[in-house]
Design a protein around this motif. Structure first.
Motif, short mmCIF file in Angstrom:
data_model
loop_
_atom_site.label_atom_id
_atom_site.label_comp_id
_atom_site.label_asym_id
_atom_site.label_seq_id
_atom_site.Cartn_x
_atom_site.Cartn_y
_atom_site.Cartn_z
N THR A 1 0.93 -1.19 -0.10
CA THR A 1 0.05 -0.31 0.32
C THR A 1 0.79 1.50 0.07
OG1 THR A 1 -1.74 -1.21 1.35
CG2 THR A 1 -2.06 1.03 1.05
N ALA A 2 1.94 1.14 0.51
CA ALA A 2 3.02 2.80 1.38
C ALA A 2 3.60 2.74 -0.37
CB ALA A 2 3.71 2.02 2.09
N LEU A 3 4.57 1.89 -1.15
CA LEU A 3 4.42 1.32 -1.97
C LEU A 3 3.36 2.14 -3.77
CD1 LEU A 3 7.04 0.94 -4.15
CD2 LEU A 3 5.96 -1.33 -4.58
N ARG A 4 2.39 1.93 -2.99
CA ARG A 4 1.65 2.78 -4.58
C ARG A 4 1.20 4.39 -4.09
NH1 ARG A 4 -1.62 -2.11 -3.65
NH2 ARG A 4 -2.78 -2.06 -1.42
N GLU A 5 2.05 4.45 -2.73
CA GLU A 5 1.52 6.03 -2.83
C GLU A 5 2.77 6.44 -2.95
OE1 GLU A 5 -1.24 5.51 1.59
OE2 GLU A 5 0.69 6.60 1.66
N LEU A 6 3.67 5.85 -2.75
CA LEU A 6 5.37 6.31 -3.43
C LEU A 6 5.24 6.42 -5.16
CD1 LEU A 6 8.44 6.70 -3.09
CD2 LEU A 6 8.93 5.17 -2.67
N ALA A 7 4.90 5.12 -5.59
CA ALA A 7 5.33 5.31 -7.40
C ALA A 7 3.89 6.13 -8.11
CB ALA A 7 4.38 4.26 -7.76
N GLY A 8 2.61 6.79 -6.96
CA GLY A 8 2.28 8.03 -7.33
C GLY A 8 3.21 9.25 -7.57
N ALA A 9 3.97 9.65 -6.93
CA ALA A 9 4.76 10.43 -7.07
C ALA A 9 5.61 10.45 -8.02
CB ALA A 9 5.97 10.75 -5.72
N TRP A 10 5.86 9.14 -8.14
CA TRP A 10 6.62 9.02 -10.12
C TRP A 10 5.90 8.92 -11.18
CZ3 TRP A 10 12.66 8.39 -9.73
CH2 TRP A 10 12.78 8.38 -8.78
N ASP A 11 4.30 9.16 -11.55
CA ASP A 11 3.38 8.95 -11.91
C ASP A 11 3.74 8.06 -12.98
OD1 ASP A 11 2.72 11.66 -15.18
OD2 ASP A 11 1.58 9.77 -13.83
N ALA A 12 3.60 6.65 -12.26
CA ALA A 12 4.30 5.88 -12.95
C ALA A 12 3.72 4.91 -14.10
CB ALA A 12 4.26 4.29 -11.47
N GLY A 13 1.99 5.50 -14.48
CA GLY A 13 1.11 5.23 -15.11
C GLY A 13 0.60 3.63 -15.50
N LEU A 14 0.28 3.28 -13.68
CA LEU A 14 0.21 1.72 -13.63
C LEU A 14 -0.86 1.73 -12.45
CD1 LEU A 14 3.10 -0.17 -13.05
CD2 LEU A 14 1.96 -0.35 -14.66
N PRO A 15 -2.22 0.96 -12.96
CA PRO A 15 -3.34 0.97 -11.81
C PRO A 15 -2.88 0.59 -10.70
CG PRO A 15 -3.73 -0.92 -13.62
CD PRO A 15 -2.40 -0.04 -13.75
N PRO A 16 -3.16 0.94 -9.59
CA PRO A 16 -3.18 0.95 -8.39
C PRO A 16 -2.53 -0.64 -8.03
CG PRO A 16 -4.60 2.52 -8.14
CD PRO A 16 -4.83 2.05 -9.47
N ALA A 17 -3.65 -1.92 -8.35
CA ALA A 17 -3.46 -3.42 -7.82
C ALA A 17 -2.13 -4.23 -8.90
CB ALA A 17 -4.68 -3.66 -8.51
N ALA A 18 -1.48 -2.81 -9.65
CA ALA A 18 -0.25 -3.34 -10.70
C ALA A 18 0.75 -3.15 -10.03
CB ALA A 18 -0.97 -3.13 -11.70
N VAL A 19 0.26 -2.08 -9.19
CA VAL A 19 1.95 -1.80 -8.53
C VAL A 19 2.66 -2.20 -7.52
CG1 VAL A 19 3.29 0.44 -7.12
CG2 VAL A 19 0.95 0.71 -8.72
N ASN A 20 4.29 -3.03 -7.79
CA ASN A 20 5.11 -3.68 -7.04
C ASN A 20 6.16 -3.46 -7.67
OD1 ASN A 20 5.07 -5.82 -9.24
ND2 ASN A 20 3.20 -6.24 -8.69
N CYS A 21 7.34 -3.89 -7.72
CA CYS A 21 8.43 -3.54 -8.11
C CYS A 21 8.65 -4.10 -8.98
CB CYS A 21 9.58 -4.01 -6.75
SG CYS A 21 9.84 -3.06 -5.27
N ASN A 22 8.10 -5.28 -9.37
CA ASN A 22 8.13 -6.41 -10.75
C ASN A 22 8.04 -5.12 -12.01
OD1 ASN A 22 9.96 -7.96 -9.86
ND2 ASN A 22 8.42 -9.35 -9.18
N THR A 23 6.34 -4.64 -11.63
CA THR A 23 5.79 -3.85 -12.53
C THR A 23 6.51 -2.59 -12.97
OG1 THR A 23 4.15 -3.04 -10.80
CG2 THR A 23 3.29 -5.12 -12.45
N LEU A 24 7.05 -2.43 -11.41
CA LEU A 24 7.64 -0.50 -11.94
C LEU A 24 8.84 -0.96 -12.91
CD1 LEU A 24 7.25 0.50 -8.05
CD2 LEU A 24 6.07 1.40 -10.69
N ALA A 25 9.60 -1.86 -13.03
CA ALA A 25 10.39 -1.90 -13.58
C ALA A 25 10.18 -1.88 -15.04
CB ALA A 25 11.00 -3.32 -13.62
N ALA A 26 9.60 -2.26 -15.67
CA ALA A 26 8.68 -2.37 -16.88
C ALA A 26 8.64 -0.91 -17.47
CB ALA A 26 7.34 -3.10 -17.39
#
Length: 547
Positions: free
Chosen positions: A376-401
């Motif tokens: 949950t905290a990683l999803r909040e962190l990824a929001g600062a990076w505008d990762a463009g992923l749905p919240p349910a898909a945010v993890n270190c593996n999907t962020l690598a893409a």
């Protein structure tokens, strides 16, 4: 004189105690750990010694800044006094009135001790600890030291009423070893001798001060010159400052941006009057270390607090009733038999960020409601990076893409947070009753008090000392990698260090960059080096507020 010519904001090696240039080596942290450990003892003496210029005052100021709110402290910096004069000074520092028993008569030792004893008893009844810190304690005479020992006789059935910290040069150890002071020596509950910096620490120290002053490009000292600086100064910070300052002045006079060994030798002759041949003491001569538990205390306990050292009042008020009432509901998870949480390390002072002031804010009041998962905290962190992923898909593996990489650390400190300069997830440990729990909070910024955390959707300023109770140094953050990172590395190095020749091997250029940014010069572009390169070459990444 040379600062503006080299594009510096100010001279990097001034001997003035500017908190922005704070550099705490491992031994400084251990020294602080011993002082803090001594506070937990039931009275007696705590001893810190070190050669001139090794940073005893730095540690002392950090220690004073980290005094718990229930402690009140008196600081004596000129102890070359008689017993009665020192007692008067102590009473004055604590704000204790004293006067001769009979008007017109000379004030006696008893006239000072009686009101001091009453003050200590009243402080103990109010739940406050009283600490006396004496600097330059090697100047204390035998009879004054004996009088100080007698002060530690002031006690209740539970504990002694006064904790005394003695800070001085190595002669202090010799003084306390004298037979007539054996009773005092037996009351020393913690002691530490502060050694000089090692060669790697000298390299990090020099690069740190240059970076804070605004130096850009390759360091003005290559590895051979840095090794010679270590040899000439014995790793003593004050001597390093004097030598490097004069050497840079020589470089400025010669119209160059680097210092060679001959230039350094001339600077040493000018500063020291002769060519010293000192060498840093081998590790075998150092005092035995405290256990890992004690060392861990030093980490975040020094944190950013010394970096924002100010002349705080000697007496610190007790915690507010509201904070005291909230405290028993939740406790920090102990990491040792002593029940001390394991904190992290130091920080240079960042600029203040915008967050509500929270001088009495306590994490204990909100931690139970923050317990959740790291995802949950990683999803909040990824929001600062505008990762463009749905919240349910945010993890270190999907962020690598998305060319984002996760970076974890288990023993980080505020110095690393300041260095990384990016939002991060901090893991906080606490317990409710016998249940141990974790909370994952988002770091948004660094300010003059410590950190800015996002708590319940709101930024809150939390002091370094408060954070130390709950944070062991575990963090998770992100950094931006490139699919063509292997081909862009050289370009980013060239942008960060434009003065280096293109023909220089990549590993050597990476080492130069690492030295310039306070990183271990291993010549490998690991995550920490990549993050610093991103920042130096203008890669767009989220930054911390106020950094």
């Amino acid at each position: 004189m040379y600062a503006s010519a080299f594009g510096l904001q100010q001279a990097p090696f001034s001997i003035a105690p500017d908190p922005r240039y704070l550099f705490m080596s491992e031994r400084h942290r251990e020294a602080l750990a011993h002082l803090l450990y001594g506070l937990g003892a039931s009275g007696g003496f705590v001893l810190l010694t070190g050669e001139i210029g090794t940073g005893k005052t730095t540690v002392c100021r950090c220690f004073l800044e980290q005094m718990p709110e229930h402690c009140q402290v008196a600081y004596v910096y000129n102890p070359k006094q008689s017993a009665i004069e020192l007692l008067r000074t102590i009473n004055d520092e604590f704000g204790v009135p004293h006067a001769p028993a009979a008007p017109g008569s000379a004030e006696t030792i008893k006239d000072c001790i009686d009101p001091l004893n009453a003050f200590l008893l009243a402080s103990h009844a109010a739940g406050r600890n009283t600490v006396l810190v004496i600097d330059e304690a090697q100047n204390l005479s035998i009879d004054v030291l004996e009088q100080l020992r007698l002060l530690t006789n002031l006690e209740t059935t539970e504990r002694k009423l006064l904790q005394i910290v003695l800070i001085g040069q190595p002669e202090l150890r010799e003084l306390l070893a004298r037979p007539e002071l054996e009773q005092l020596a037996q009351r020393v509950v913690a002691r530490f001798h502060l050694d000089a910096l090692s060669l790697p620490e000298v390299e990090a120290y020099v690069s740190h001060r240059l970076a804070v002053a605004g130096w850009s490009g390759a360091l003005p000292f290559d590895r051979r010159v840095l090794a010679r600086i270590h040899q000439l100064t014995g790793g003593v910070p004050r001597r390093i400052n004097l030598l490097c300052d004069r050497a840079l002045l020589g470089a400025y006079s010669a119209g160059v941006r680097s210092v060679d060994r001959r230039m350094l030798g001339r600077a040493a002759l000018e500063v020291f009057g002769a060519m010293p041949q000192r060498a840093a003491r081998p590790a075998g001569q150092r005092m035995l270390r405290a256990g890992a538990t004690v060392v861990a205390v030093a980490g975040l306990a020094c944190a950013a607090a010394f970096a924002v050292w100010t002349n705080r009042p000697h007496a610190v008020a007790a915690a507010s009733p509201a904070a005291a009432a909230a405290a028993p509901a939740i406790e920090a998870v102990p990491t040792s038999a002593a029940g001390v949480p394991e904190p992290a390390a130091t920080a240079a002072a960042p600029d203040a960020a915008t967050a509500p002031p929270a001088s009495d804010f306590r994490l204990a009041a909100v931690l139970p409601g923050l317990a959740g998962s790291e995802d949950t905290a990683l999803r909040e962190l990824a929001g600062a990076w505008d990762a463009g992923l749905p919240p349910a898909a945010v993890n270190c593996n999907t962020l690598a893409a998305r060319d984002l990489r996760c970076f974890r650390a288990s023993r980080a400190g505020l110095d690393l947070l300041h260095q990384l300069d990016r939002p991060a997830v901090l893991t906080l440990h606490f317990s409710v009753g016998s249940s141990r729990r974790q909370a994952y909070v988002l770091l948004r910024g660094l300010d003059a008090r410590g950190v800015i955390l996002e708590l319940d959707g709101q930024p809150r300023s939390v002091t370094a000392a408060e954070l130390a109770r709950w944070w062991r140094g575990e963090l998770l953050t992100l950094w931006r990698a490139s699919a063509k990172d292997s081909t862009t590395l050289d370009a980013r190095l060239a942008q960060a260090l434009p003065d280096l020749p293109a023909a220089m091997p990549r590993a050597e250029r990476i080492s130069r960059f690492q030295l310039a940014h306070g990183l271990p010069p291993d010549g490998m572009a690991g995550p920490l080096t990549a993050m610093r390169l991103n920042r130096a070459s203008g890669v767009q990444e989220p930054r911390l507020q106020g950094n």
